[in-house]
Design a protein around this motif. Structure first.
Motif, PDB file in Angstrom:
ATOM      1  N   ASP A 254     -23.098 -20.034  32.284  1.00 56.83           N
ATOM      2  CA  ASP A 254     -23.008 -21.287  32.449  1.00 56.83           C
ATOM      3  C   ASP A 254     -22.088 -22.177  31.379  1.00 56.83           C
ATOM      4  O   ASP A 254     -20.912 -22.673  31.129  1.00 56.83           O
ATOM      5  CB  ASP A 254     -23.812 -22.354  32.974  1.00 56.83           C
ATOM      6  CG  ASP A 254     -24.028 -22.870  33.893  1.00 56.83           C
ATOM      7  OD1 ASP A 254     -22.332 -22.954  34.933  1.00 56.83           O
ATOM      8  OD2 ASP A 254     -24.580 -22.843  35.141  1.00 56.83           O
ATOM      9  N   ARG A 257     -18.564 -20.487  31.031  1.00 59.66           N
ATOM     10  CA  ARG A 257     -16.965 -20.720  31.941  1.00 59.66           C
ATOM     11  C   ARG A 257     -17.185 -21.886  31.443  1.00 59.66           C
ATOM     12  O   ARG A 257     -15.813 -22.749  31.796  1.00 59.66           O
ATOM     13  CB  ARG A 257     -18.210 -21.373  33.344  1.00 59.66           C
ATOM     14  CG  ARG A 257     -18.666 -20.701  33.764  1.00 59.66           C
ATOM     15  CD  ARG A 257     -19.649 -19.978  34.907  1.00 59.66           C
ATOM     16  NE  ARG A 257     -18.778 -19.545  35.763  1.00 59.66           N
ATOM     17  CZ  ARG A 257     -17.735 -19.571  37.042  1.00 59.66           C
ATOM     18  NH1 ARG A 257     -17.577 -20.475  37.339  1.00 59.66           N
ATOM     19  NH2 ARG A 257     -17.927 -18.249  37.279  1.00 59.66           N
ATOM     20  N   ALA A 258     -17.662 -23.486  30.578  1.00 58.16           N
ATOM     21  CA  ALA A 258     -17.590 -23.775  30.178  1.00 58.16           C
ATOM     22  C   ALA A 258     -16.518 -24.156  29.024  1.00 58.16           C
ATOM     23  O   ALA A 258     -15.730 -24.570  28.306  1.00 58.16           O
ATOM     24  CB  ALA A 258     -18.274 -25.082  29.290  1.00 58.16           C
ATOM     25  N   HIS A 267     -10.474 -20.190  31.456  1.00 55.99           N
ATOM     26  CA  HIS A 267     -11.337 -19.344  31.920  1.00 55.99           C
ATOM     27  C   HIS A 267     -11.533 -18.278  30.744  1.00 55.99           C
ATOM     28  O   HIS A 267     -10.965 -17.270  30.916  1.00 55.99           O
ATOM     29  CB  HIS A 267     -10.959 -19.155  33.479  1.00 55.99           C
ATOM     30  CG  HIS A 267     -10.203 -20.139  34.227  1.00 55.99           C
ATOM     31  ND1 HIS A 267     -10.478 -21.116  33.895  1.00 55.99           N
ATOM     32  CD2 HIS A 267     -10.677 -20.537  36.019  1.00 55.99           C
ATOM     33  CE1 HIS A 267     -10.547 -22.556  34.796  1.00 55.99           C
ATOM     34  NE2 HIS A 267     -10.527 -21.648  35.566  1.00 55.99           N
TER      35      HIS A 267
ATOM     36  N   ARG B 129     -17.149 -26.066  38.626  1.00 55.39           N
ATOM     37  CA  ARG B 129     -16.947 -25.784  36.675  1.00 55.39           C
ATOM     38  C   ARG B 129     -17.844 -27.441  36.337  1.00 55.39           C
ATOM     39  O   ARG B 129     -17.547 -28.044  36.601  1.00 55.39           O
ATOM     40  CB  ARG B 129     -16.140 -25.663  36.287  1.00 55.39           C
ATOM     41  CG  ARG B 129     -15.338 -23.728  35.954  1.00 55.39           C
ATOM     42  CD  ARG B 129     -13.923 -24.116  36.030  1.00 55.39           C
ATOM     43  NE  ARG B 129     -13.567 -22.894  36.104  1.00 55.39           N
ATOM     44  CZ  ARG B 129     -13.785 -21.264  35.473  1.00 55.39           C
ATOM     45  NH1 ARG B 129     -14.572 -21.509  34.437  1.00 55.39           N
ATOM     46  NH2 ARG B 129     -14.014 -19.844  35.926  1.00 55.39           N
TER      47      ARG B 129
END
Lengths: 365, 410
Positions: A254, A257-258, A267, B129
């Protein structure tokens, strides 16, 4: 200078092996287990565990030094044939279970975060197939591949700090003690086998050039691993904040992804995925290797490399048993509780037996 | 034998092509750049997708002369994911959230408890996201998306990307992402960007005291983004105007907004207003005394000011006395405005959007102690003191205001 290979590895290779066995754990479901137990102070738990496991490890180290032998040889030498066999079998079963559950959780990460439509059995087979390929080349190859990738993997993991720096607030770490220091220490002790590989890695003693190398590499590996795990667990809290962090199944993925480099390059998780998969392959190659080695030594077989293939197959089949991540985590929790006791006890048991036998020998002389 | 070996060698690359379950053809993707959420009947939501047309605005434009830059479609479904699948009954390409950076939620949905269920369940989708921006629109999200026709940006994602940068510059709106939303669910206030395309024009002397739609504007894109929607425990409970938002952001310890331009009443000629740029010099210092009951909160905001325009043409620059007067006047205005907001959050919202809770947490040893203390309840009665540590840094590039020579009759 080109040295002729003798099948043994040196300090940096063995330290890399340790790093890829333990140090990689911040990327899988280990942090979520830690968050459930230690809340926002979970980052302290690896350090406590390290201190707790260090005692049996030092005891074991003294025995390794005295007899100049690895864990399995010690077990047989000091416990005798029958008890040696039972202990070996228990150690083997724990590790087999751990390998199966861990590889399933790695595959679950890939499956939920990246390849949703690819069947889990296929991913499992791919991961373990490649790991088998590496393991099959022998321990020297594992050690050398580990050393090849470590100089890339660690800096890239640390780059993540840079990429998410805007989202970091270190005040999220407070209240500093989380659920309370006593609870933290208690949970660290009962779940110390999360990092039980510290004990297992001593079966590799015969593959390392000498005792000094083994000791130095182990300590370097352990120190970096635990600092790394602790640092990243803290990073997850700093970015996501407690209690939100407790709900994340895969905090590392996660976080990747941030991550973003400036405003435009957003990305970047693919970079981390790539290096993470490479590390995971070596990680499981080590696991398969130890498992096969333990099994062979338990049955007192000299040749163990032919066992790699059937063990890999067994791991894949066992990995398919849990239907989903939550089921796998339940198995893992159970295994952790059982194995924590065993792993902490074995070195002490060996030490007591050593003392006892030593005294009897002196008496009979 | 050699031929067989060569054959095997040639076959190796084909292994890399295996595993096509998750293949995605670039040509077959429809990139959703804006997602709109509205409340529908029977626990359903209207999900609006604005899908970018990558051909428009690229060198490939000639191939698709008559295609619009984006396509907007709305579907009614139980959640975002099922709407995504449903959309493929109409849209020829596969919907992809890879470039989704903005979610627009209508105020009606945001004010219902259904909002948290929708948003909370959507993050399970790996394509969602946590860095996505959250905007609350006064009207229905679908109307908002349809009315938004930026004249300078052809491609919709560019509009939101640039606007996001401007928001950071001006501080009229907070920086609101899903990650921040999920952090602030246990009683703290979460501020989301507030926007509209409808007009409710008002006129204030103070140029940042507007809510969206109130800014007097003639011509141009109808979208106005100013102020914030206040969320508590996953539900919208009120709004802040642009000025209140700016002050709230300055009260946070670590602010993403470091400077903004605002106007304050001229102390010598109160009819006029002086424009100045306020720059935060460092982190806001927040000290909370939890031993006292009610707790005591002391806040020091270090700011420096750059004077930009003085319409009253009073010479503040060269007169040290007047400088002092100006400094005191601005500090006083800032402090009284800030205290009004603090009062508002204590009485109306019963929570704080200033992220002071992280400071309060510091004072406790364990989570249990902090939870028993119940900071949100204690905050409502807390004595708050805000002090602005202001320095006037510069007066612009003119030393004195330009004088018009006065003629005494002819």
């Amino acid at each position: 200078m080109i040295k002729i290979s003798d099948g043994k590895i040196g300090t940096r290779e063995f330290a890399s092996v340790v790093l890829l066995t333990i140090g990689i754990k911040f990327t899988d479901t280990t942090p979520s287990i830690l968050f459930a137990l230690g809340k926002n102070a979970a980052w302290m738990m690896p350090l406590f565990t390290f201190m707790i496991v260090l005692i049996p490890f030092l005891v074991l180290l003294s025995l390794v030094k005295k007899h100049n032998q690895g864990l399995m040889e010690l077990v047989y030498r000091l416990m005798g044939n029958n008890f040696g066999f039972i202990t070996g079998l228990v150690l083997f079963l724990i590790l087999l279970g751990a390998t199966a559950i861990n590889c399933r959780s790695y595959v679950d990460i890939v499956s939920t975060m990246f390849y949703q439509r690819t069947p889990v059995p296929y991913l499992l087979l791919m991961l373990m197939g490649v790991s088998y390929f590496v393991a099959n080349r022998g321990f020297e190859t594992i050690g050398r591949s580990a050393w090849i990738i470590i100089p890339y993997v660690i800096p890239i993991a640390l780059l993540l700090f840079l990429f998410v720096r805007d989202a970091i607030d270190w005040l999220h770490l407070f209240p500093i003690a989380g659920p309370g220091i006593t609870k933290l220490i208690k949970e660290s002790a009962t779940h110390s086998s999360i990092f039980g590989e510290m004990i297992y890695l001593s079966v590799f003693f015969p593959f390392v050039t000498n005792y000094k190398t083994f000791r130095k590499a182990s300590f370097i590996g352990f120190a970096i691993s635990f600092v790394e795990i602790s640092l990243f667990t803290a990073l997850y809290v700093m970015v996501f904040d407690y209690p939100a962090v407790e709900h994340l199944a895969y905090p590392f993925q996660d976080l990747t992804r941030a991550a973003a480099i400036g405003e435009t390059i957003a990305h970047v998780e693919a970079i981390f995925l790539g290096f993470w998969v490479i590390s995971a392959v070596i990680h499981f190659a080590i696991y398969i290797y130890i498992t096969s080695f333990l099994f062979a030594r338990t049955l007192r077989l000299n040749e163990f490399e032919p066992l790699l293939m059937p063990i890999t197959g067994l791991v894949v089949l066992l990995g398919l048993i849990p239907t989903n991540l939550i089921a796998a985590n339940q198995y893992r929790e159970m295994l952790l509780k059982i194995s924590s006791g065993v792993l902490l006890l074995v070195p002490f048991l060996l030490w007591i037996l050593d003392r006892w036998k030593g005294r009897r020998q002196v008496e009979s002389d | 034998m050699k031929a067989i070996k060569m054959l095997f060698l040639c076959m190796i690359p084909s292994f890399f092509l295996m595993g096509c379950w998750d293949k995605s053809e670039l040509e077959e993707q429809a990139y959703v750049v804006v997602l709109g959420l509205d409340k529908s009947q029977n626990n359903l939501i209207d999900v609006t997708f604005q899908i970018a047309n990558p051909q428009v605005g690229s060198s490939d434009r000639g191939e698709a002369k008559n295609e619009p830059p984006s396509d907007t479609v709305t579907f009614t479904a139980p959640d975002i994911l099922s709407a995504k699948e449903l959309a493929n009954t109409v849209v020829s390409r596969k919907l992809n959230f890879g470039h989704l950076r903005t979610i627009i939620v209508s105020e009606k949905l945001a004010r219902s408890s259904f909002f948290h269920q929708i948003l909370g369940s959507s993050v399970r989708d790996p394509e969602m996201r946590r860095e996505t921006n959250l905007i609350v629109s006064r009207e229905k999200a679908v109307d908002f998306i349809h009315s938004n026709k930026p004249k300078l940006e052809t491609r919709p994602h560019k509009y939101y990307a640039f606007m996001q940068e401007r928001w950071r510059d001006t501080g009229h709106v907070p920086y609101s992402t899903l990650n921040r939303y999920f952090q602030r669910l246990s009683g703290e206030l979460f501020l989301a960007i507030y926007a509209t395309t409808e007009k409710h024009e008002k006129q204030f002397a103070d140029e940042d005291a507007y809510r969206p739609g109130e800014v007097p504007q003639k011509a141009g894109d109808p979208v106005q983004v100013i102020g914030s929607a206040v969320f508590k425990a996953g539900k919208m409970i009120g709004t802040l105007n642009g000025e209140e938002t700016r002050h709230s952001l300055f009260l946070r310890r670590k602010a993403l907004v470091h400077s903004y331009i605002a106007s304050y009443p001229d102390p010598l000629k109160p009819d006029y207003r002086i424009s100045l740029r306020l720059i935060k010099k460092g982190n806001t210092k927040v000290s909370i005394n939890v031993k006292k009951d009610p707790p005591e909160v002391k806040v020091t905001v270090p700011v420096k000011a750059q004077i930009h325009s003085v319409p009253s043409l009073i010479d503040y620059a060269s007169d040290m006395e007047k400088q002092k007067l100006l400094k005191q006047a601005i500090t006083k205005t800032l402090e009284s405005q800030t205290m009004q907001i603090v009062k508002k959050t204590q009485q109306e919202f019963k929570g704080e959007p200033f992220t002071w809770y992280v400071e309060a947490r510091r004072k406790f040893w364990t989570i249990e102690q902090y939870e028993n203390y119940d900071w949100e309840k204690k905050y409502q009665k807390a004595t708050v003191k805000v002090h602005y540590d202001l320095d006037i840094e510069s007066f612009g590039k003119e030393l004195k205001p330009p004088r018009v020579k006065k003629y005494t009759g002819d």
